[in-house]
Write an enzyme that holds these catalytic residues in place. Structure first.
Site, PDB file in Angstrom:
ATOM      1  N   HIS A 192       9.693  -0.964   8.761  1.00 19.17           N
ATOM      2  CA  HIS A 192      11.106  -0.856   9.139  1.00 19.17           C
ATOM      3  C   HIS A 192      11.818  -2.198   9.118  1.00 19.17           C
ATOM      4  O   HIS A 192      13.036  -2.258   8.956  1.00 19.17           O
ATOM      5  CB  HIS A 192      11.247  -0.132  10.476  1.00 19.17           C
ATOM      6  CG  HIS A 192      11.005   1.338  10.319  1.00 19.17           C
ATOM      7  ND1 HIS A 192       9.786   1.913  10.553  1.00 19.17           N
ATOM      8  CD2 HIS A 192      11.808   2.323   9.848  1.00 19.17           C
ATOM      9  CE1 HIS A 192       9.862   3.202  10.262  1.00 19.17           C
ATOM     10  NE2 HIS A 192      11.073   3.476   9.839  1.00 19.17           N
ATOM     11  N   GLU A 434       7.059  14.638   6.042  1.00 16.97           N
ATOM     12  CA  GLU A 434       6.420  13.323   5.924  1.00 16.97           C
ATOM     13  C   GLU A 434       4.976  13.350   6.402  1.00 16.97           C
ATOM     14  O   GLU A 434       4.313  12.320   6.481  1.00 16.97           O
ATOM     15  CB  GLU A 434       7.236  12.256   6.646  1.00 16.97           C
ATOM     16  CG  GLU A 434       7.761  12.650   7.996  1.00 16.97           C
ATOM     17  CD  GLU A 434       8.750  11.625   8.585  1.00 16.97           C
ATOM     18  OE1 GLU A 434       8.939  10.547   8.021  1.00 16.97           O
ATOM     19  OE2 GLU A 434       9.309  11.937   9.640  1.00 16.97           O
ATOM     20  N   ASP A 458       6.420   7.671   5.129  1.00 19.09           N
ATOM     21  CA  ASP A 458       5.304   8.133   5.954  1.00 19.09           C
ATOM     22  C   ASP A 458       4.366   9.042   5.182  1.00 19.09           C
ATOM     23  O   ASP A 458       3.146   8.991   5.373  1.00 19.09           O
ATOM     24  CB  ASP A 458       5.828   8.864   7.199  1.00 19.09           C
ATOM     25  CG  ASP A 458       6.209   7.880   8.289  1.00 19.09           C
ATOM     26  OD1 ASP A 458       5.404   6.972   8.564  1.00 19.09           O
ATOM     27  OD2 ASP A 458       7.304   8.004   8.851  1.00 19.09           O
ATOM     28  N   ARG A 468       1.499   1.614   6.360  1.00 17.02           N
ATOM     29  CA  ARG A 468       2.674   1.132   5.629  1.00 17.02           C
ATOM     30  C   ARG A 468       3.097  -0.268   6.057  1.00 17.02           C
ATOM     31  O   ARG A 468       3.918  -0.911   5.423  1.00 17.02           O
ATOM     32  CB  ARG A 468       3.839   2.135   5.754  1.00 17.02           C
ATOM     33  CG  ARG A 468       4.357   2.296   7.157  1.00 17.02           C
ATOM     34  CD  ARG A 468       5.316   3.476   7.275  1.00 17.02           C
ATOM     35  NE  ARG A 468       6.707   3.110   7.098  1.00 17.02           N
ATOM     36  CZ  ARG A 468       7.735   3.891   7.409  1.00 17.02           C
ATOM     37  NH1 ARG A 468       7.535   5.119   7.883  1.00 17.02           N
ATOM     38  NH2 ARG A 468       8.961   3.495   7.241  1.00 17.02           N
ATOM     39  N   CYS A 505      14.251  10.887   1.084  1.00 17.23           N
ATOM     40  CA  CYS A 505      14.938   9.753   1.705  1.00 17.23           C
ATOM     41  C   CYS A 505      14.030   8.544   1.920  1.00 17.23           C
ATOM     42  O   CYS A 505      14.423   7.603   2.594  1.00 17.23           O
ATOM     43  CB  CYS A 505      15.591  10.182   3.012  1.00 17.23           C
ATOM     44  SG  CYS A 505      14.416  10.797   4.220  1.00 17.23           S
TER      45      CYS A 505
END
Ligand code: PEP
Ligand code: MG
Length: 582
Positions: A192, A434, A458, A468, A505
């Site tokens: 993020h 996800e 995810d 990730r 997305c």
């Protein structure tokens, strides 16, 4: 001059001076060597942090003593004793002097020695003192690092932040008027922090291992966020080369922005909804300026970070309504709170877990904290009276979660009705896909939802078992892995079979060659960071739908992600050379 490699996560070039920043939450800092003339400065910083910490503890002790009596405040007397321990203070100063390292690193070196010594003592009482040392240590580190953040605010010129790790909440706090770019030593391409680099629209690189050892405050560096290259102390030739590269980037961006008011439509007329991902309500302007048709993912968790109280229903309503109004008739997909994993809000005191990505995250958190969840749902519903708002639940792994959320949503609707507050009763409700179970059983979920949005960040992490966040395994994080593409194909088919539209997305949709593949697989909507959106529009407008379908069909016959990626790269070259060269 020295060249370092990392993972480029936010495009563009920045040339400027370094500002080293630590997050202050960890005692595992990398060793940062300083030049000898900076030694007195680092000792002064340490002493200043000691004094600040002492004042803070005295103040807490005074308050507690007034409120609940002397005895309970004694713990802080123990903290003061640790802080005033001459041996500890001298040890830290000695490490700064002898090893020529920054104050933060010297302090963590000494404190680690204490942890080790105490953990070997066979005395329960003394062992318990470790937690006191940790508490005091955290407070002191917070002051050392906080002091750096304050200095950043005082800076006149924009800087390039270099940090071992910037948490998403630290990154969210960065003032864009002060920061040209950032580089971190850890982090993966879909962490993020990386995503926030794109939403801040500044060049960013993560996973640049050991960069902190190569720089000092004030040193000149070049950051190429498109290719993940850092040039430390560049010579004139490098500056000229990257300046012309920057001009090329600006020119390409200008060209692509001309597509702003045109639809994301293939050459043979197939329309794709091209929407934007946002983290903050004030990004709504950028959604429009980059030519998006609404918001495909509004990550609302940032409303809950860096604050001392929860956002109220009215505050949330205000933020959601602003976005809905800014994008007019276009949809705004509000994803409900997705905390946990790498995103934390200290106000919620979510405990640190062994496997945070598999733990108490997102919808799982919301379904146990119904109070917080319902407040958010009420705010979203109220905002739905002002625009085309849809609700989306993150991390759905089974149909029960959809049903339980529906019950809480129904309760929220009933309450608003009783209170006479307007909302859209037939608001669309969708699920993020996800988690592998959700993808494989998407036919089941499709019966009780209005749409899907595939969260590939995810999904890839869970299907391929790749953290990730971890730059060490980032090379295995393969969006084109045949297993991922098969799952995406399954979700699209299942959605369509039940009259649900299907979007995507995750970050991989922001890569033009993969976007073409998604179009060929039949995706209805693509939502990406505003900065990369014009490229995706250009790619969609450069291809025939029939050709995209053929490309997808062929891609599915390859056996490895690498082959698929190479094939898509070649196809992109044929379709639009300027995007392929970028
Ligand atoms: C995803 O997982 O792909 C996604 C879009 O959500 P986030 O990146 O916020 O986890
Ligand atoms: Mg996700």
């Amino acid at each position: 001059m020295k060249e370092l490699k990392g993972i480029g996560v936010s495009p563009g070039i920045a040339i400027g001076k370094v500002f080293v920043l630590h997050s202050g939450e960890s005692f595992n800092l990398p060793r940062r060597v300083i030049t000898p003339e900076l030694i007195p400065n680092e000792i002064a910083r340490f002493e200043d942090a000691l004094a600040r910490t002492r004042t803070e503890i005295l103040e807490i002790r005074r308050k507690l003593s007034d409120q609940i009596g002397r005895e309970s405040s004694d713990i802080f007397t123990a903290h003061l004793l640790i802080l005033e321990d001459r041996t500890m203070i001298e040890d830290v100063i000695e490490v700064i002097r002898n090893e020529k390292v920054a104050a933060e690193f010297a302090f963590t070196t000494v404190i680690q020695r204490y942890f080790q010594a105490f953990s070997q003592i066979n005395d329960e009482y003394l062992k318990e003192r470790i937690s006191d040392i940790r508490d005091v240590g955290r407070r002191l580190m917070g002051n050392l690092c906080g002091e750096a953040k304050r200095r950043l605010e005082e800076f006149k010129e924009k800087v390039i932040i270099v940090s071992h790790d910037l948490s998403p909440s630290d990154t969210a706090m960065l003032d864009k008027s002060k920061v040209l770019a950032f580089i971190t030593e850890i982090g993966g391409p879909t962490s993020h922090t990386a995503i926030l680099g794109r939403s801040l629209e500044i060049p960013a690189i993560v996973g640049a291992e050991r960069v902190i050892n190569e720089v000092d405050n004030g040193m000149p560096v070049i950051v190429d966020g498109t290719h993940g290259v850092v040039i430390v102390e560049p010579d004139q030739e490098a500056i000229e080369k990257f300046t012309s590269e920057e001009n090329r980037f600006i020119q390409l961006t200008g060209e692509l922005n001309k597509l702003r008011d045109l639809p994301a439509e293939t050459l043979d007329g197939k329309r794709i909804t091209l929407a934007a991902n946002i983290e903050f309500h004030h990004e709504a302007a950028s959604v429009i300026s980059h030519g998006a048709e609404g918001v495909g993912l509004y990550r609302t968790e940032y409303l809950y970070m860096n604050r001392s109280s929860l956002p109220t229903e009215d505050e949330q309503y205000d933020a959601y309504r602003k976005v809905a109004k800014a994008v007019g008739h276009h949809p705004v997909i509000i994803r409900t709170l997705d905390l946990g994993g790498d995103k934390f809000a200290s106000i919620l005191e979510i405990p640190h877990e062994m496997n945070p990505y598999l733990g108490w995250r997102a919808i799982r958190f919301c379904l146990t904290r119904k109070d917080i969840f319902k407040t958010q749902l009420r705010a979203i519903l109220r905002a739905s009276a002002h625009g085309n708002i849809k609700i989306m639940y993150p991390m759905i792994s089974n149909i029960y979660e959809i049903r339980m959320s529906r019950e809480i949503l129904n309760e929220a609707m009933a309450e608003l009705e009783r209170e006479g507050k307007p909302f859209n009763r037939s608001i669309d409700v969708g699920a993020m896909i996800e988690i592998p179970s959700a993808a494989l059983a998407s036919d089941v979920l499709a019966k009780e939802t209005d749409f899907f949005s595939i969260g590939t960040n995810d999904l890839i992490q869970y299907v391929l078992a790749i953290d990730r966040m971890n730059e060490k395994v980032a090379y295995l994080y393969e969006p084109t892995h045949p297993a991922i593409l098969r799952l995406i194909e399954t979700v699209i088919k299942n959605g369509h079979a039940h009259d649900s539209w299907v979007g995507s997305c995750g970050e991989m949709s922001g890569n033009p060659k993969i976007a073409i593949l998604l179009v060929g697989l039949g995706i209805d909507e693509i939502s990406v960071s505003p900065v990369v959106l014009p490229k995706i529009k250009k790619a969609i407008r450069s291809i025939r739908y029939a050709d995209a379908q053929e490309i997808a069909r062929k891609a599915m016959t390859f056996q490895t992600g690498k082959e698929i990626e190479q094939f898509l790269g070649e196809k992109l070259k044929d379709i639009c050379r300027e995007l392929a060269d970028d």
